[in-house]
Design an enzyme around this catalytic site. Structure first.
Site, PDB file in Angstrom:
ATOM      1  N   GLY A   1      -6.390  -8.685   0.120  1.00 32.33           N
ATOM      2  CA  GLY A   1      -5.915  -7.734   1.125  1.00 32.33           C
ATOM      3  C   GLY A   1      -6.003  -6.306   0.596  1.00 32.33           C
ATOM      4  N   GLY A   2      -6.275  -5.358   1.491  1.00 36.54           N
ATOM      5  CA  GLY A   2      -6.303  -3.952   1.092  1.00 36.54           C
ATOM      6  C   GLY A   2      -7.399  -3.679   0.099  1.00 36.54           C
ATOM      7  N   ASP A   3      -7.032  -3.029  -0.991  1.00 33.54           N
ATOM      8  CA  ASP A   3      -7.982  -2.738  -2.065  1.00 33.54           C
ATOM      9  C   ASP A   3      -7.618  -3.584  -3.284  1.00 33.54           C
ATOM     10  OD1 ASP A   3     -10.045  -0.670  -3.232  1.00 33.54           O
ATOM     11  OD2 ASP A   3      -8.464  -0.947  -4.729  1.00 33.54           O
TER      12      ASP A   3
ATOM     13  N   LYS B   1       0.229 -18.118  -0.642  1.00 36.07           N
ATOM     14  CA  LYS B   1       1.460 -18.839  -0.922  1.00 36.07           C
ATOM     15  C   LYS B   1       2.146 -19.356   0.332  1.00 36.07           C
ATOM     16  CE  LYS B   1       2.277 -16.245  -5.151  1.00 36.07           C
ATOM     17  NZ  LYS B   1       0.977 -15.599  -5.221  1.00 36.07           N
TER      18      LYS B   1
ATOM     19  N   MET C   1       5.399  -3.313  -1.076  1.00 37.66           N
ATOM     20  CA  MET C   1       6.276  -4.447  -1.403  1.00 37.66           C
ATOM     21  C   MET C   1       7.761  -4.097  -1.268  1.00 37.66           C
ATOM     22  SD  MET C   1       4.153  -6.095  -4.542  1.00 37.66           S
ATOM     23  CE  MET C   1       3.259  -4.667  -5.101  1.00 37.66           C
TER      24      MET C   1
ATOM     25  N   ASP D   1      -6.746 -14.442  -0.017  1.00 37.62           N
ATOM     26  CA  ASP D   1      -5.293 -14.331  -0.186  1.00 37.62           C
ATOM     27  C   ASP D   1      -4.543 -14.319   1.135  1.00 37.62           C
ATOM     28  OD1 ASP D   1      -5.227 -14.382  -2.852  1.00 37.62           O
ATOM     29  OD2 ASP D   1      -4.935 -12.234  -3.151  1.00 37.62           O
TER      30      ASP D   1
ATOM     31  N   THR E   1      -6.895   0.500   1.446  1.00 35.24           N
ATOM     32  CA  THR E   1      -5.563   0.059   1.040  1.00 35.24           C
ATOM     33  C   THR E   1      -4.562   0.239   2.190  1.00 35.24           C
ATOM     34  OG1 THR E   1      -3.966   0.192  -0.744  1.00 35.24           O
ATOM     35  CG2 THR E   1      -4.863   2.291   0.025  1.00 35.24           C
ATOM     36  N   ALA E   2      -3.467  -0.523   2.127  1.00 38.31           N
ATOM     37  CA  ALA E   2      -2.484  -0.507   3.222  1.00 38.31           C
ATOM     38  C   ALA E   2      -2.000   0.915   3.525  1.00 38.31           C
ATOM     39  CB  ALA E   2      -1.308  -1.406   2.864  1.00 38.31           C
TER      40      ALA E   2
ATOM     41  N   PRO F   1      -6.527  -3.620   5.365  1.00 37.57           N
ATOM     42  CA  PRO F   1      -5.115  -3.941   5.614  1.00 37.57           C
ATOM     43  C   PRO F   1      -4.829  -4.936   6.728  1.00 37.57           C
ATOM     44  CG  PRO F   1      -5.673  -1.794   6.500  1.00 37.57           C
ATOM     45  CD  PRO F   1      -6.909  -2.296   5.846  1.00 37.57           C
TER      46      PRO F   1
HETATM   47  N1  SAH Z   1      -3.997  -4.640  -2.493  1.00 37.24           N
HETATM   48  C1  SAH Z   1      -3.163  -4.387  -1.339  1.00 37.24           C
HETATM   49  C2  SAH Z   1      -1.705  -4.426  -1.671  1.00 37.24           C
HETATM   50  C3  SAH Z   1      -1.223  -5.775  -2.090  1.00 37.24           C
HETATM   51  S1  SAH Z   1       0.483  -5.802  -2.476  1.00 37.24           S
HETATM   52  C4  SAH Z   1      -3.571  -3.055  -0.706  1.00 37.24           C
HETATM   53  O1  SAH Z   1      -4.337  -2.312  -1.290  1.00 37.24           O
HETATM   54  O2  SAH Z   1      -3.107  -2.781   0.396  1.00 37.24           O
HETATM   55  C5  SAH Z   1       1.159  -6.357  -0.973  1.00 37.24           C
HETATM   56  C6  SAH Z   1       1.846  -5.232  -0.249  1.00 37.24           C
HETATM   57  O3  SAH Z   1       0.906  -4.409   0.407  1.00 37.24           O
HETATM   58  C7  SAH Z   1       2.789  -5.692   0.841  1.00 37.24           C
HETATM   59  O4  SAH Z   1       4.034  -6.110   0.347  1.00 37.24           O
HETATM   60  C8  SAH Z   1       2.901  -4.439   1.666  1.00 37.24           C
HETATM   61  O5  SAH Z   1       3.780  -3.529   1.071  1.00 37.24           O
HETATM   62  C9  SAH Z   1       1.506  -3.861   1.552  1.00 37.24           C
HETATM   63  N2  SAH Z   1       0.685  -4.188   2.722  1.00 37.24           N
HETATM   64  C10 SAH Z   1      -0.447  -4.892   2.752  1.00 37.24           C
HETATM   65  N3  SAH Z   1      -0.943  -4.972   4.016  1.00 37.24           N
HETATM   66  C11 SAH Z   1      -0.074  -4.303   4.795  1.00 37.24           C
HETATM   67  C12 SAH Z   1      -0.018  -4.014   6.188  1.00 37.24           C
HETATM   68  N4  SAH Z   1      -0.957  -4.446   7.042  1.00 37.24           N
HETATM   69  N5  SAH Z   1       1.031  -3.298   6.634  1.00 37.24           N
HETATM   70  C13 SAH Z   1       1.979  -2.836   5.809  1.00 37.24           C
HETATM   71  N6  SAH Z   1       1.972  -3.082   4.486  1.00 37.24           N
HETATM   72  C14 SAH Z   1       0.960  -3.788   3.982  1.00 37.24           C
END
Ligand code: SAH
Length: 465
Positions: free
Chosen positions: A101-103, A70, A176, A50, A131-132, A27
């Site tokens: 980002g995240g998973d 983007k 999101m 990304d 994941t976040a 995250p």
């Molecule tokens: N694949 C990612 C999610 C991608 S969608 C995952 O698993 O985390 C993008 C959304 O993830 C953002 O709009 C937000 O809601 C969330 N997100 C990602 N990183 C974040 C962070 N550091 N803090 C809070 N929300 C986050």
């Protein structure tokens, strides 16, 4: 829709198809990457990354890096174009890392990307990431499940608004939500959740600028508050009293400037690197000339790991390896530079335990090192203090710019509101910082390693113009 990309092999040497790793970067906090992800990123030829992947993480790897997000100042990649780019590199026989980002499989479009790889017969594997929701949970002390309080959790999306769902679970986490907080809260209320349900909005979870808003469902529905992406909305009785005063918020955030590897990460501190962009940018003619005559230099002095890294990149590019350095003594002045040298099979003859240029000079003086012909691989910003100091110790010095230290990437400026302390490691860093930030807020403590740097800081930030 799937993209079938024509199979054409651009590199005649590698007829085989490459391989793609779809990797979750976590995250934000770069240390939340998995060991497997790190290994693959180290070995990758190309990394396509990304928006939500931090540049601090990306900077650590040598591969060709392609930003597919983007951001306003860059080319805007549509998903089809990203798919094509992944396939194109794989078909050149490369090891491709697709870093998300995240998973990759939680709102990450990982599913769409593997479909394209399957259609093109390209091998792949998936490396999960944190994941976040899990990052935010840990860094705000909100357990996602809790005995007797919450026995189920659902991950949902706040985008698009007409697809907002409210599943039957004790804890809800919405991704999101930056532009749809109120729509989500309305949907949840409509589904029968009580006005006094606890709600937390977590912005920039696990990053130095993590920010939390809390309240009840009723309160937050009435409040007009701007929420900035990336943000999560969490609802449930498991949002406890620790949230505002969580372990992460208690840490001091220290902005570290310079190439120095001083890491403050400890029980008390988190280090935030000043995002100074380093790129290839050597004067190739001069580099080549120095390499032709490398035997003339009695000493190679590497002030930091970037100097080592870029020096050897060019050295290899010009068809040379360590065997050409048999006549040179090799000095370093940081533990990270020492470690970087080892990667190229070189053990430093002398490692100076120096925190700054004046330390380097006093150690060399103490050891009586003089009358040397020193090659100093460094960035385009020459450290005049070090160069002049080495000369006044009766050495010849040739600074060789092997990398370019320039402006930080757009959109990655550090928000000083979240910073408690700034550490300037050299006068150059003070000047570099000044070109981005005209002033430093009073609440920030400033530290420097020596009088020179302190002097530069006072001159640029304390004296009235
Ligand atoms: N694949 C990612 C999610 C991608 S969608 C995952 O698993 O985390 C993008 C959304 O993830 C953002 O709009 C937000 O809601 C969330 N997100 C990602 N990183 C974040 C962070 N550091 N803090 C809070 N929300 C986050």
């Amino acid at each position: 829709m799937t993209t079938a990309v024509p199979t054409h092999t651009e590199n005649p040497v590698t007829q085989r198809k490459g391989y793609v790793y779809i990797i979750g970067a976590g995250p934000g906090d770069p240390e939340l990457l998995t060991l497997k992800g790190e290994r693959v990123l180290r070995e990758a030829d190309v990394i396509l990354y990304d928006d939500l992947v931090s540049s601090e993480l990306i900077e650590r790897f040598h591969a060709l890096k392609i930003y597919t997000g983007k951001r306003k100042d860059s080319h805007h990649f549509e998903q089809d174009e990203i798919n094509e780019e992944i396939v194109r590199h794989a078909l050149q026989g490369k090891k491709v890392a697709r870093l998300k980002g995240g998973d990759p499989f939680v709102f990450g479009r990982g599913g769409e990307e593997i479909e394209v790889l399957r259609n093109n017969g390209i091998g792949y594997e998936i490396i999960p990431g944190i994941t976040a929701a899990h990052g935010a949970s840990a860094y705000t002390e909100i357990p996602l499940t809790m005995r007797k309080i919450s026995s189920s959790v659902a991950f949902c999306t706040g985008h698009p608004i007409n697809k907002i769902q409210v599943p039957d679970a004790d804890t809800l986490v919405y991704y999101m939500v930056a532009s749809s907080v109120h729509d989500v809260l309305d949907a949840v209320e409509k589904k029968g959740w009580k006005e006094d349900t606890k709600v937390a909005i977590v912005q920039n979870a696990t990053r130095y600028n993590q920010k939390i808003f809390t309240g009840t469902l009723g309160e937050l529905r009435k409040r007009e508050k701007a929420v900035y992406s990336p943000a999560l909305l969490i609802l449930g009785a498991n949002i406890n009293q620790f949230i505002e005063n969580n372990w992460y918020s208690k840490k001091k955030k220290v902005l570290i400037t310079g190439d120095n590897e001083m890491m403050f990460n400890s029980e008390e501190y988190i280090s935030v690197p000043f995002p100074c962009h380093r790129v290839d940018g050597a004067d190739r003619e001069k580099v080549n000339q120095c390499f032709q005559n490398i035997g003339d230099y009695s000493v190679l002095l590497f002030p930091n790991r970037f100097a080592v890294n870029y020096f050897f990149r060019y050295f290899h590019e010009y068809g040379k390896d360590v065997r050409y350095l048999g006549n040179n003594k090799i000095y370093t002045s940081s533990p990270a530079a020492c470690a970087e040298l080892l990667k190229y099979g070189v053990i430093a003859d002398l490692h100076l335990e120096a925190e700054c240029s004046s330390d380097i000079l006093s150690i060399l003086q103490e050891k009586g090192i003089k009358n040397e012909n020193i090659l100093l691989p460094c960035s385009n910003i020459k450290d005049d203090y070090l160069v002049n100091g080495l000369m006044s110790l009766h050495n010849m010095v040739t600074p060789l710019s092997v990398y370019y230290q320039g402006a930080q990437e757009q959109g990655e400026t550090i928000d000083l509101d979240f910073i408690d302390e700034i550490y300037f490691s050299s006068p150059i860093c003070v000047r570099n910082f000044k070109s981005f930030y005209p002033s430093i807020p009073d609440k920030i403590k400033v530290t420097t390693p020596d009088q020179n740097t302190e002097g530069e800081y006072r001159k640029l930030f304390m004296e009235k113009a």
